[in-house]
Motif scaffolding. Structure first.
Motif, mmCIF file in Angstrom:
data_model
loop_
_atom_site.group_PDB
_atom_site.id
_atom_site.type_symbol
_atom_site.label_atom_id
_atom_site.label_comp_id
_atom_site.label_asym_id
_atom_site.label_seq_id
_atom_site.Cartn_x
_atom_site.Cartn_y
_atom_site.Cartn_z
ATOM 1 N N HIS A 150 -11.940 14.321 -14.501
ATOM 2 C CA HIS A 150 -11.338 12.994 -14.570
ATOM 3 C C HIS A 150 -10.515 12.757 -13.314
ATOM 4 O O HIS A 150 -10.234 13.692 -12.547
ATOM 5 C CB HIS A 150 -10.435 12.865 -15.799
ATOM 6 C CG HIS A 150 -9.294 13.842 -15.817
ATOM 7 N ND1 HIS A 150 -9.418 15.120 -16.271
ATOM 8 C CD2 HIS A 150 -7.997 13.705 -15.420
ATOM 9 C CE1 HIS A 150 -8.253 15.755 -16.169
ATOM 10 N NE2 HIS A 150 -7.384 14.921 -15.647
ATOM 11 N N ILE A 151 -10.146 11.511 -13.095
ATOM 12 C CA ILE A 151 -9.274 11.174 -11.972
ATOM 13 C C ILE A 151 -8.242 10.160 -12.456
ATOM 14 O O ILE A 151 -8.536 9.313 -13.312
ATOM 15 C CB ILE A 151 -10.074 10.625 -10.773
ATOM 16 C CG1 ILE A 151 -9.165 10.500 -9.547
ATOM 17 C CG2 ILE A 151 -10.724 9.280 -11.096
ATOM 18 C CD1 ILE A 151 -9.922 10.323 -8.256
ATOM 19 N N LEU A 152 -7.027 10.278 -11.942
ATOM 20 C CA LEU A 152 -5.932 9.373 -12.267
ATOM 21 C C LEU A 152 -5.582 8.582 -11.009
ATOM 22 O O LEU A 152 -5.431 9.166 -9.929
ATOM 23 C CB LEU A 152 -4.704 10.151 -12.744
ATOM 24 C CG LEU A 152 -4.941 11.223 -13.817
ATOM 25 C CD1 LEU A 152 -3.642 11.976 -14.099
ATOM 26 C CD2 LEU A 152 -5.493 10.606 -15.087
ATOM 27 N N ALA A 153 -5.457 7.253 -11.110
ATOM 28 C CA ALA A 153 -5.114 6.428 -9.953
ATOM 29 C C ALA A 153 -4.352 5.199 -10.416
ATOM 30 O O ALA A 153 -4.623 4.656 -11.496
ATOM 31 C CB ALA A 153 -6.376 6.010 -9.203
ATOM 32 N N ASP A 154 -3.388 4.742 -9.599
ATOM 33 C CA ASP A 154 -2.548 3.617 -9.998
ATOM 34 C C ASP A 154 -1.887 3.024 -8.761
ATOM 35 O O ASP A 154 -1.897 3.624 -7.678
ATOM 36 C CB ASP A 154 -1.489 4.104 -10.993
ATOM 37 C CG ASP A 154 -0.891 2.981 -11.832
ATOM 38 O OD1 ASP A 154 -1.269 1.821 -11.614
ATOM 39 O OD2 ASP A 154 -0.051 3.272 -12.695
ATOM 40 N N GLN A 155 -1.326 1.841 -8.894
ATOM 41 C CA GLN A 155 -0.466 1.187 -7.904
ATOM 42 C C GLN A 155 -1.149 1.044 -6.534
ATOM 43 O O GLN A 155 -0.654 1.541 -5.519
ATOM 44 C CB GLN A 155 0.864 1.946 -7.760
ATOM 45 C CG GLN A 155 1.691 1.951 -9.039
ATOM 46 C CD GLN A 155 3.027 2.654 -8.880
ATOM 47 O OE1 GLN A 155 3.441 2.963 -7.765
ATOM 48 N NE2 GLN A 155 3.704 2.894 -9.982
ATOM 49 N N PHE A 156 -2.293 0.352 -6.517
ATOM 50 C CA PHE A 156 -2.981 0.066 -5.261
ATOM 51 C C PHE A 156 -2.318 -1.132 -4.589
ATOM 52 O O PHE A 156 -2.244 -2.215 -5.172
ATOM 53 C CB PHE A 156 -4.456 -0.247 -5.525
ATOM 54 C CG PHE A 156 -5.242 0.918 -6.036
ATOM 55 C CD1 PHE A 156 -5.891 1.772 -5.163
ATOM 56 C CD2 PHE A 156 -5.330 1.174 -7.401
ATOM 57 C CE1 PHE A 156 -6.620 2.852 -5.635
ATOM 58 C CE2 PHE A 156 -6.053 2.250 -7.878
ATOM 59 C CZ PHE A 156 -6.702 3.092 -6.992
ATOM 60 N N THR A 157 -1.823 -0.974 -3.386
ATOM 61 C CA THR A 157 -1.161 -2.066 -2.666
ATOM 62 C C THR A 157 -1.500 -1.988 -1.184
ATOM 63 O O THR A 157 -1.721 -0.897 -0.634
ATOM 64 C CB THR A 157 0.370 -1.998 -2.822
ATOM 65 O OG1 THR A 157 0.841 -0.739 -2.313
ATOM 66 C CG2 THR A 157 0.790 -2.160 -4.265
ATOM 67 N N ALA A 163 1.903 5.252 2.735
ATOM 68 C CA ALA A 163 2.667 6.000 1.735
ATOM 69 C C ALA A 163 2.542 7.484 2.027
ATOM 70 O O ALA A 163 1.488 7.954 2.456
ATOM 71 C CB ALA A 163 2.134 5.693 0.337
ATOM 72 N N LEU A 164 3.597 8.218 1.802
ATOM 73 C CA LEU A 164 3.621 9.644 2.114
ATOM 74 C C LEU A 164 3.612 10.458 0.833
ATOM 75 O O LEU A 164 4.351 10.178 -0.108
ATOM 76 C CB LEU A 164 4.868 9.988 2.935
ATOM 77 C CG LEU A 164 5.026 9.240 4.263
ATOM 78 C CD1 LEU A 164 6.312 9.672 4.949
ATOM 79 C CD2 LEU A 164 3.832 9.463 5.168
ATOM 80 N N SER A 165 2.784 11.496 0.824
ATOM 81 C CA SER A 165 2.745 12.403 -0.317
ATOM 82 C C SER A 165 3.981 13.286 -0.317
ATOM 83 O O SER A 165 4.767 13.298 0.643
ATOM 84 C CB SER A 165 1.488 13.274 -0.245
ATOM 85 O OG SER A 165 1.587 14.194 0.837
ATOM 86 N N ALA A 166 4.143 14.054 -1.392
ATOM 87 C CA ALA A 166 5.287 14.968 -1.471
ATOM 88 C C ALA A 166 5.256 15.973 -0.328
ATOM 89 O O ALA A 166 6.300 16.314 0.251
ATOM 90 C CB ALA A 166 5.289 15.685 -2.812
ATOM 91 N N LEU A 167 4.069 16.438 0.028
ATOM 92 C CA LEU A 167 3.959 17.387 1.140
ATOM 93 C C LEU A 167 4.342 16.730 2.457
ATOM 94 O O LEU A 167 5.001 17.339 3.307
ATOM 95 C CB LEU A 167 2.542 17.940 1.227
ATOM 96 C CG LEU A 167 2.118 18.935 0.142
ATOM 97 C CD1 LEU A 167 0.661 19.334 0.329
ATOM 98 C CD2 LEU A 167 3.003 20.171 0.156
ATOM 99 N N GLN A 168 3.924 15.475 2.631
ATOM 100 C CA GLN A 168 4.244 14.780 3.875
ATOM 101 C C GLN A 168 5.721 14.437 3.983
ATOM 102 O O GLN A 168 6.259 14.333 5.081
ATOM 103 C CB GLN A 168 3.402 13.508 3.975
ATOM 104 C CG GLN A 168 1.918 13.763 4.171
ATOM 105 C CD GLN A 168 1.092 12.497 4.036
ATOM 106 O OE1 GLN A 168 1.364 11.647 3.177
ATOM 107 N NE2 GLN A 168 0.096 12.348 4.885
ATOM 108 N N ARG A 169 6.383 14.245 2.836
ATOM 109 C CA ARG A 169 7.807 13.915 2.868
ATOM 110 C C ARG A 169 8.677 15.139 3.116
ATOM 111 O O ARG A 169 9.863 15.001 3.417
ATOM 112 C CB ARG A 169 8.215 13.249 1.542
ATOM 113 C CG ARG A 169 7.544 11.909 1.302
ATOM 114 C CD ARG A 169 8.220 11.129 0.172
ATOM 115 N NE ARG A 169 8.180 11.834 -1.103
ATOM 116 C CZ ARG A 169 7.206 11.728 -1.995
ATOM 117 N NH1 ARG A 169 6.149 10.968 -1.720
ATOM 118 N NH2 ARG A 169 7.255 12.370 -3.148
ATOM 119 N N ALA A 170 8.116 16.325 2.969
ATOM 120 C CA ALA A 170 8.890 17.553 3.190
ATOM 121 C C ALA A 170 9.172 17.729 4.684
ATOM 122 O O ALA A 170 8.403 17.291 5.538
ATOM 123 C CB ALA A 170 8.113 18.759 2.659
ATOM 124 N N GLY A 171 10.285 18.350 5.004
ATOM 125 C CA GLY A 171 10.610 18.662 6.385
ATOM 126 C C GLY A 171 10.108 20.059 6.725
ATOM 127 O O GLY A 171 10.762 21.062 6.405
#
Length: 403
Positions: A150-157, A163-171
């Protein structure tokens, strides 16, 4: 296959099956042969699904070639799946994954994303700049019947910034593919903190095309905490003793405007295998700019650039030399980096099989292995889709650190 003439720039195909490169024991591989020699090779990813792949064959134009399927593996995944092998004027784009979100333009999948085997929704984005003004559709694909079917997807804008993923937001201490298991020293003289990392990656550590050794250590780095853009960031720079390896009489580039071109940075005097480069640019209207190192024939190059729209430093090693020994090796690594007063500063350490790139005040660092032809020693400056001001660039040749 029967012999054919290479009369288009790309060979596109679908491939799946076992992950056994051509140079491994019992390979399962699709190979392109010219004059009886293997010049391109691809293997599966230990999966039955056929995935789109492509070879750039522009350097082979006019030559006679054959396609060969090799299946010599007797263990797990002892087979190869291949289909739809065709010469083409364009490189094949990624196709639909088993569970994926696709962006479709003119009936073609131009961007695709899939999950990370987690129920947690994370941010992702497609770079749609090449398709501005075009009609597009979003497609959700769910063709998987096994685990994570399955795949989950939401909030297409639509947005002005990605938008940055959690990995991309890490320093990150290092945004490259090859800086692992870093170790630091406490109570160093002067209260300084030094760190060194292993320049490799377990994805392909056992497959890199070197002998008799595999892997190396990074240049030791001095670590510090600095406030950058209002945030406290971990920064790093090469230890000062690296400068003791610099040879006398560096090559100096002529300052000036670079517009829509790639050209020699400072002539043959800057060319080499082991280099220490310092460069500074002032932004104008170029979308991307920077330096290319270890350039050679047949388009071989390692690109160290800055993307002004994404505000990212990047290293592109897709054409850096030997890249086909593992499918996770070629690619582009990027790190967030903002210009300061409209300027970008770079420090680049080039070795025979690696680049270590330090951007800004050391808040953006990328370490990547490369395996170029020994003859590929050129250094170029480039700008794409506009102009950039090269303020200065100095290239030192380096002596060996081994005495």
């Amino acid at each position: 296959s029967p012999e054919f003439t290479v009369d288009k720039p790309y060979v596109n195909f679908l491939i799946g099956g076992g992950d056994h490169p051509a140079d491994s024991p019992g390979p399962t591989a699709l190979e392109l042969l010219v004059d009886g020699e293997v010049v391109r090779s691809a293997t599966g990813k230990n999966a039955e699904a056929l995935e789109t792949a492509s070879w750039d064959v522009q350097d082979l134009a006019g030559k006679k070639a054959r396609i060969r399927v090799v299946d010599d593996n007797t263990g797990g995944w002892g087979h190869l799946n291949a289909d739809q092998i065709a010469l083409s004027d364009t490189r094949a784009r990624p196709g639909a994954q088993e569970t994926a979100v696709n962006l479709i333009v003119d009936g073609q999948v131009v961007r695709t994303a899939t999950g990370s085997d987690s129920e947690i929704l994370d941010r992702a984005s497609f770079d749609t700049r090449p398709y501005l003004g075009k009609e597009a559709r979003i497609q959700l694909v769910d063709m998987n019947t096994g685990g994570w079917g399955h795949i989950l997807a939401d909030q297409f804008t639509a947005a002005d910034a990605p938008a940055l993923s959690a990995l991309q937001r890490a320093g990150w201490a290092d945004y490259g593919k090859d800086y692992y298991a870093a170790v630091s020293w406490e109570n160093a003289p002067g209260g300084k903190r030094y760190m060194i990392g292993w320049m490799s990656n377990w994805d392909y550590a056992g497959a890199v095309p070197t002998s008799p050794w595999r892997g190396a250590q990074s240049i030791p780095r001095q670590m510090a905490l600095r406030t950058v853009d209002g945030r406290v960031r971990l920064t790093s720079k090469p230890v000062s003793s690296v400068k003791s390896l610099r040879q006398a009489s560096p090559a100096t580039a002529t300052a000036g405007i670079v517009t829509n071109t790639s050209k020699a940075l400072a002539g043959p005097a800057a060319d080499g295998e082991t280099l220490d480069i310092e460069a500074a640019f002032s932004l104008k209207d170029a979308e991307r700019f920077g330096l290319k190192v270890r350039t050679g024939t047949a388009g071989e190059e390692t690109v160290i650039g800055y993307d002004t729209t994404a505000q990212e430093l990047y290293v592109d090693r897709t054409r850096s030399g030997a890249v086909d020994f593992d499918n996770t090796f070629p690619g582009v690594q990027s790190a967030p980096l903002r210009a300061v007063n409209g300027k970008i500063k770079l420090r680049i350490l080039v070795d025979r099989s690696s680049v270590e790139v330090f951007g800004g005040s050391g808040e953006a660092v990328i370490t990547d292995q490369i395996f170029p032809d020994p003859a590929a020693q050129g250094v170029q400056v480039f700008a794409e889709n506009g102009s950039v001001q090269l303020d200065k660039a100095t290239v030192w040749h380096l002596d060996s650190a081994h005495r």
